[in-house]
Design a protein around this motif. Structure first.
Motif, PDB file in Angstrom:
ATOM      1  N   HIS A  18       6.129 -10.865  15.149  1.00  0.00           N
ATOM      2  CA  HIS A  18       7.498 -11.134  15.597  1.00  0.00           C
ATOM      3  C   HIS A  18       8.304  -9.860  15.766  1.00  0.00           C
ATOM      4  N   GLU A  19       8.008  -8.824  14.982  1.00  0.00           N
ATOM      5  CA  GLU A  19       8.793  -7.594  15.033  1.00  0.00           C
ATOM      6  C   GLU A  19       7.861  -6.380  15.164  1.00  0.00           C
ATOM      7  N   PRO A  20       7.329  -6.134  16.345  1.00  0.00           N
ATOM      8  CA  PRO A  20       6.367  -5.039  16.512  1.00  0.00           C
ATOM      9  C   PRO A  20       6.934  -3.672  16.143  1.00  0.00           C
ATOM     10  N   TYR A  21       8.226  -3.450  16.379  1.00  0.00           N
ATOM     11  CA  TYR A  21       8.832  -2.164  16.026  1.00  0.00           C
ATOM     12  C   TYR A  21       8.704  -1.914  14.520  1.00  0.00           C
ATOM     13  N   HIS A  22       8.995  -2.917  13.714  1.00  0.00           N
ATOM     14  CA  HIS A  22       8.936  -2.751  12.261  1.00  0.00           C
ATOM     15  C   HIS A  22       7.489  -2.585  11.782  1.00  0.00           C
ATOM     16  N   VAL A  23       6.555  -3.241  12.438  1.00  0.00           N
ATOM     17  CA  VAL A  23       5.143  -3.063  12.089  1.00  0.00           C
ATOM     18  C   VAL A  23       4.706  -1.628  12.380  1.00  0.00           C
ATOM     19  N   LEU A  24       5.130  -1.083  13.510  1.00  0.00           N
ATOM     20  CA  LEU A  24       4.793   0.301  13.838  1.00  0.00           C
ATOM     21  C   LEU A  24       5.427   1.276  12.849  1.00  0.00           C
ATOM     22  N   ARG A  25       6.657   1.004  12.433  1.00  0.00           N
ATOM     23  CA  ARG A  25       7.313   1.858  11.450  1.00  0.00           C
ATOM     24  C   ARG A  25       6.554   1.851  10.126  1.00  0.00           C
ATOM     25  N   ALA A  26       6.120   0.667   9.708  1.00  0.00           N
ATOM     26  CA  ALA A  26       5.364   0.562   8.460  1.00  0.00           C
ATOM     27  C   ALA A  26       4.027   1.286   8.571  1.00  0.00           C
ATOM     28  N   ALA A  27       3.376   1.182   9.728  1.00  0.00           N
ATOM     29  CA  ALA A  27       2.109   1.881   9.949  1.00  0.00           C
ATOM     30  C   ALA A  27       2.307   3.386   9.916  1.00  0.00           C
ATOM     31  N   LEU A  28       3.355   3.866  10.570  1.00  0.00           N
ATOM     32  CA  LEU A  28       3.659   5.292  10.589  1.00  0.00           C
ATOM     33  C   LEU A  28       3.853   5.835   9.172  1.00  0.00           C
ATOM     34  N   SER A  29       4.524   5.054   8.330  1.00  0.00           N
ATOM     35  CA  SER A  29       4.803   5.496   6.958  1.00  0.00           C
ATOM     36  C   SER A  29       3.527   5.704   6.150  1.00  0.00           C
ATOM     37  N   LEU A  89       0.835  -1.198   0.000  1.00  0.00           N
ATOM     38  CA  LEU A  89       0.000   0.000   0.000  1.00  0.00           C
ATOM     39  C   LEU A  89       0.873   1.252   0.000  1.00  0.00           C
ATOM     40  N   PRO A  90       0.380   2.366  -0.558  1.00  0.00           N
ATOM     41  CA  PRO A  90       1.210   3.569  -0.696  1.00  0.00           C
ATOM     42  C   PRO A  90       1.463   4.260   0.637  1.00  0.00           C
ATOM     43  N   ASP A  91       2.583   4.976   0.707  1.00  0.00           N
ATOM     44  CA  ASP A  91       2.917   5.767   1.886  1.00  0.00           C
ATOM     45  C   ASP A  91       2.076   7.041   1.931  1.00  0.00           C
ATOM     46  N   GLY A  92       1.903   7.578   3.150  1.00  0.00           N
ATOM     47  CA  GLY A  92       1.339   8.904   3.345  1.00  0.00           C
ATOM     48  C   GLY A  92      -0.050   9.118   2.796  1.00  0.00           C
ATOM     49  N   MET A  93      -0.917   8.112   2.921  1.00  0.00           N
ATOM     50  CA  MET A  93      -2.223   8.175   2.269  1.00  0.00           C
ATOM     51  C   MET A  93      -3.413   8.142   3.221  1.00  0.00           C
ATOM     52  N   TYR A  94      -3.219   7.866   4.510  1.00  0.00           N
ATOM     53  CA  TYR A  94      -4.352   7.579   5.385  1.00  0.00           C
ATOM     54  C   TYR A  94      -4.385   8.510   6.594  1.00  0.00           C
ATOM     55  N   ASP A  95      -5.577   9.037   6.874  1.00  0.00           N
ATOM     56  CA  ASP A  95      -5.771   9.869   8.064  1.00  0.00           C
ATOM     57  C   ASP A  95      -5.642   9.050   9.346  1.00  0.00           C
TER      58      ASP A  95
END
Length: 218
Positions: free
Chosen positions: A110-121, A92-98
């Motif tokens: 397994h890697e919650p930090y990386h999931v949060l980073r992807a969500a933030l993006s 999914l594209p970056d910077g698209m969701y409110d």
């Protein structure tokens, strides 16, 4: 360890009504969390799509991510032409969701930090991330100890307190702006002593129950 298809289907069928009510409550709170009416929502770990359905019905542009092949096939059939459904958030594209939601997800990965980073993006610059996990410092966890029903060694890989979750959100570059709960108001409407206490704690924003929720912003 992934859940079996039978376990998935049974869980979502049994919990549907409660999750529908909780999803409606959550969507109604988004303007307060965001400071404006949202136009888009991404639900990471969207399960059977209840939250997506409610968001779509409120006119939001929606997307969902789900890794279960069983659920993914059903979601794509159900939301064809209405919402983007992906098996990986990186599709999914970056910077698209409110609003980006991670409801009952972070404890499983397994890697919650990386999931949060992807969500933030995926957030727009003033967007909000909603994270909800089992509250390992809540009253139920303290009362039941090792018998707490959220202790699932093969499924729940991480256990969070308000402190550990807030520190992880800060580490990825998010600022916690408020707490929230997915507690079902149908349960809060009962009139026994425990429900009276929960109701008072809920309205005072004393989140001491089974779930722990944070609204975080860039």
């Amino acid at each position: 360890m992934p859940y079996s298809i039978e376990h998935e289907n049974d869980h979502f069928a049994r919990s549907y009504e409660a999750r529908l009510l909780m999803s409606r409550n959550l969507i109604s709170e988004l303007p307060r969390f965001l400071g404006r009416h949202p136009s888009s929502l991404l639900d990471i770990g969207c399960g059977d799509g209840v939250l997506l359905e409610v968001a779509c019905n409120h006119g939001l542009r929606c997307a969902g991510v789900e890794v279960s092949p069983n659920l993914l096939a059903k979601l794509r059939a159900r939301f064809s032409g209405r919402a983007a459904i992906a098996s990986d958030v990186n599709m999914l594209p970056d910077g698209m969701y409110d609003v980006v939601t991670l409801i009952s997800v972070l404890e499983h990965v397994h890697e919650p930090y990386h999931v949060l980073r992807a969500a933030l993006s995926r957030l727009v610059p003033d967007g909000v991330l909603l994270v909800n996990v089992p509250n390992s410092a809540g009253i139920p966890a303290r009362l039941y100890g090792p018998r707490w029903d959220q202790i699932e060694p093969l499924a729940h890989l991480y256990y969070f307190t308000a402190r550990t979750l807030s520190l992880m959100l800060e580490r990825v570059g998010l600022r916690v702006i408020r707490r929230f709960t997915m507690t079902c108001r149908m349960d809060l409407a009962r009139h026994d002593m425990l429900s009276s206490f929960r109701r008072a704690a809920y309205w005072l924003e004393m989140y001491l129950g089974t779930d722990l929720g944070f609204v975080a912003q860039r």
